[in-house]
Write an enzyme that holds these catalytic residues in place. Structure first.
Site, short mmCIF file in Angstrom:
data_model
loop_
_atom_site.label_atom_id
_atom_site.label_comp_id
_atom_site.label_asym_id
_atom_site.label_seq_id
_atom_site.Cartn_x
_atom_site.Cartn_y
_atom_site.Cartn_z
N SER A 183 0.80 -0.92 0.58
CA SER A 183 -0.24 0.28 -0.29
C SER A 183 0.49 1.22 -0.04
O SER A 183 0.31 2.59 0.03
CB SER A 183 -0.54 -0.28 1.35
OG SER A 183 -0.02 -0.05 2.17
N HIS A 211 -5.69 -4.03 -1.99
CA HIS A 211 -5.14 -3.40 -2.84
C HIS A 211 -5.15 -3.78 -4.25
O HIS A 211 -4.36 -2.65 -5.42
CB HIS A 211 -3.58 -2.63 -2.55
CG HIS A 211 -4.01 -1.82 -1.26
ND1 HIS A 211 -4.78 -0.60 -0.59
CD2 HIS A 211 -3.51 -1.91 0.23
CE1 HIS A 211 -4.52 0.09 -0.48
NE2 HIS A 211 -4.74 -0.89 0.90
N LYS A 242 -12.93 -2.24 0.51
CA LYS A 242 -11.71 -0.88 -0.55
C LYS A 242 -13.07 -0.87 -2.18
O LYS A 242 -13.66 -0.63 -2.16
CB LYS A 242 -10.11 -1.79 -0.58
CG LYS A 242 -9.95 -1.34 0.83
CD LYS A 242 -8.49 -1.67 1.03
CE LYS A 242 -7.75 -1.33 2.55
NZ LYS A 242 -7.15 -2.02 2.87
C1 LIG Z 1 -6.87 -2.72 4.36
C2 LIG Z 1 -6.31 -4.14 4.85
C3 LIG Z 1 -6.48 -4.88 4.95
C4 LIG Z 1 -7.92 -5.05 6.53
O1 LIG Z 1 -9.56 -4.59 5.46
P1 LIG Z 1 -10.21 -4.88 6.45
O2 LIG Z 1 -11.24 -5.26 5.49
O3 LIG Z 1 -10.54 -3.51 5.92
O4 LIG Z 1 -10.52 -4.83 7.20
C5 LIG Z 1 -5.61 -5.76 5.32
N1 LIG Z 1 -5.25 -6.41 4.36
C6 LIG Z 1 -4.21 -5.34 3.98
C7 LIG Z 1 -3.20 -4.95 2.65
C8 LIG Z 1 -5.16 -4.07 3.84
O5 LIG Z 1 -4.60 -3.16 2.61
#
Ligand SMILES: *Cc1c(COP(=O)(O)O)cnc(C)c1O
Length: 395
Positions: A183, A211, A242
């Site tokens: 990220s 992502h 996301k």
């Molecule tokens: C955002 C993210 C998470 C967490 O996801 P949620 O559904 O918001 O708990 C886990 N792993 C990665 C790589 C992320 O970017």
């Protein structure tokens, strides 16, 4: 009784503030979108949401949520295995498996829970987990909850991964774990190399597609598709929070025995509530939009290419990446904060990241593109970057 710990906490809070690491929240009063309204009434273009496919406030997604709310109610008041599973939960699990070409899927309240609950049921002290040094916090926490022997390889360093795999031959089973897209830099996991090493050293591969799902690779299946090894990853964890609607929810998808064991033993599944029907209905609408068409994904990638082309032509220093995350390097922490607040005055909402979120002297502005951005939004952002960049003598 609270007095002593209160002082202790106040001290910690002031230390966080003194170190310049205090996080505050920006209040939005509009739906999440390309154009958002802030609490002070200012309208700004949003370039820091994970709204990659522009689905957070998409009419079909809202309609999907509304329909499920009407037909299945608001809450389930139960964990899945007692009385918290509806037909639509099973339908969504099947849709996710179909999308990734896997056998079965288990839903969680969030991907944080999916990662928190994936290792401990599958691996014990006889096994090995080999993890990229920059993996997400939830993967790190999940590994901590498990007794397996831990190996860490330097970020994206395939020689180091091989060294760790050689050491891990001492254990019974091995699994390589990576983020699909990282990220902070936006770089894509080297999945062709990772799967080749996994074959050579008899290891499973797990990737976290938070992502990447929905847009990386020709049809959005993630790094494995991007590198031509779709179908060679064993376990995939991901979020519905996301690109895929942006509400809430996570999943693990993979071979049927693995998912079956998770349904028996994964603690965040067994001891936490079922996803609300509205989220499930919205998520089904997301898959209707992305399963057979790449329109949104293609628009996002056009936006990424357009933005990167103009920003690098202007002389900015970008981390190389093919994802929807553009790291615009400023190196200096203070500068990254001044830059971001000047951008906000210009109507562009971006965030400056600095140590310890990124390595020391690697401060940057992270730009996240969206299919919800129109060309005029991109032009306005590019113009503002150039204006502020010149003003602060970055270019
Ligand atoms: C955002 C993210 C998470 C967490 O996801 P949620 O559904 O918001 O708990 C886990 N792993 C990665 C790589 C992320 O970017």
């Amino acid at each position: 009784m609270y007095g002593k710990i209160k002082e202790h906490l106040q001290l910690q809070i002031s230390q966080i503030k003194d170190a310049g690491l205090y996080k505050s929240e920006r209040i939005i009063t509009s739906p999440q979108s390309a154009l958002i309204r802030l609490a002070d009434g200012q309208e700004v273009l949003n370039f820091c949401a994970n709204n990659y496919l522009g689905l957070s406030s998409h009419s079909a997604v809202i309609e999907g949520a509304n329909q499920a709310l009407e037909s299945r109610g608001y809450g389930l008041s139960s964990v899945r295995f007692i009385c918290g599973t509806q037909d639509i939960h099973k339908e969504l699990e099947a849709r996710i498996a179909k999308y990734f070409g896997t056998e079965d899927t288990i839903l969680y309240a969030a991907c944080f829970d999916a990662n928190g609950g994936v290792f401990e049921p599958l691996f014990d002290e006889n096994d090995a987990i080999i993890s990229d040094a920059l993996n997400h916090a939830s993967i790190i926490d999940g590994i901590r909850l498990c007794k397996a022997v831990r190996y860490r390889f330097s970020h994206a360093d395939m020689d180091d991964l091989e060294q760790q795999l050689i050491k891990a031959q001492a254990q019974r089973h091995r699994i390589i774990v990576t983020d699909d897209v990282f990220s902070m830099d936006g770089d894509i996991a080297l999945m062709d190399k990772i799967t080749a090493l996994a074959k050579k050293y008899d290891a499973l591969v797990m990737t976290d597609v938070c992502h990447s799902a929905g847009f990386i690779g020709k049809t959005g299946r993630g790094a494995a598709e991007y590198y031509g090894v779709h179908g060679q990853v064993d376990i995939i964890t991901g979020t519905l929070g996301k690109a895929m609607g942006g509400g809430l929810g996570g999943f693990t998808t993979g071979p049927k025995e693995i998912i079956e064991i998770l349904r028996q033993r994964s603690r965040p599944y067994l001891f936490s509530n079922s996803l609300s029907p509205a989220i499930v209905g919205a998520s089904l609408a997301v898959f209707d939009l992305i399963e057979h068409h790449t329109t949104l994904r293609d628009k996002l990638m056009e936006n990424v290419n357009y933005f990167k082309k103009h920003i690098s032509k202007a002389g900015f220093d970008l981390k190389p990446s093919d994802s929807a995350i553009v790291a615009l390097m400023l190196y200096d922490a203070q500068l990254s904060q001044v830059f971001a607040s000047r951008m906000l005055q210009e109507g562009i909402y971006v965030i400056g990241f600095y140590y310890p979120v990124v390595p020391k002297d690697q401060a940057r502005i992270r730009v996240q593109l969206s299919a919800a951005h129109e060309k005029q939004h991109l032009d306005k952002a590019i113009e503002a970057f150039i204006k502020v960049g010149k003003e602060l003598k970055v270019i």
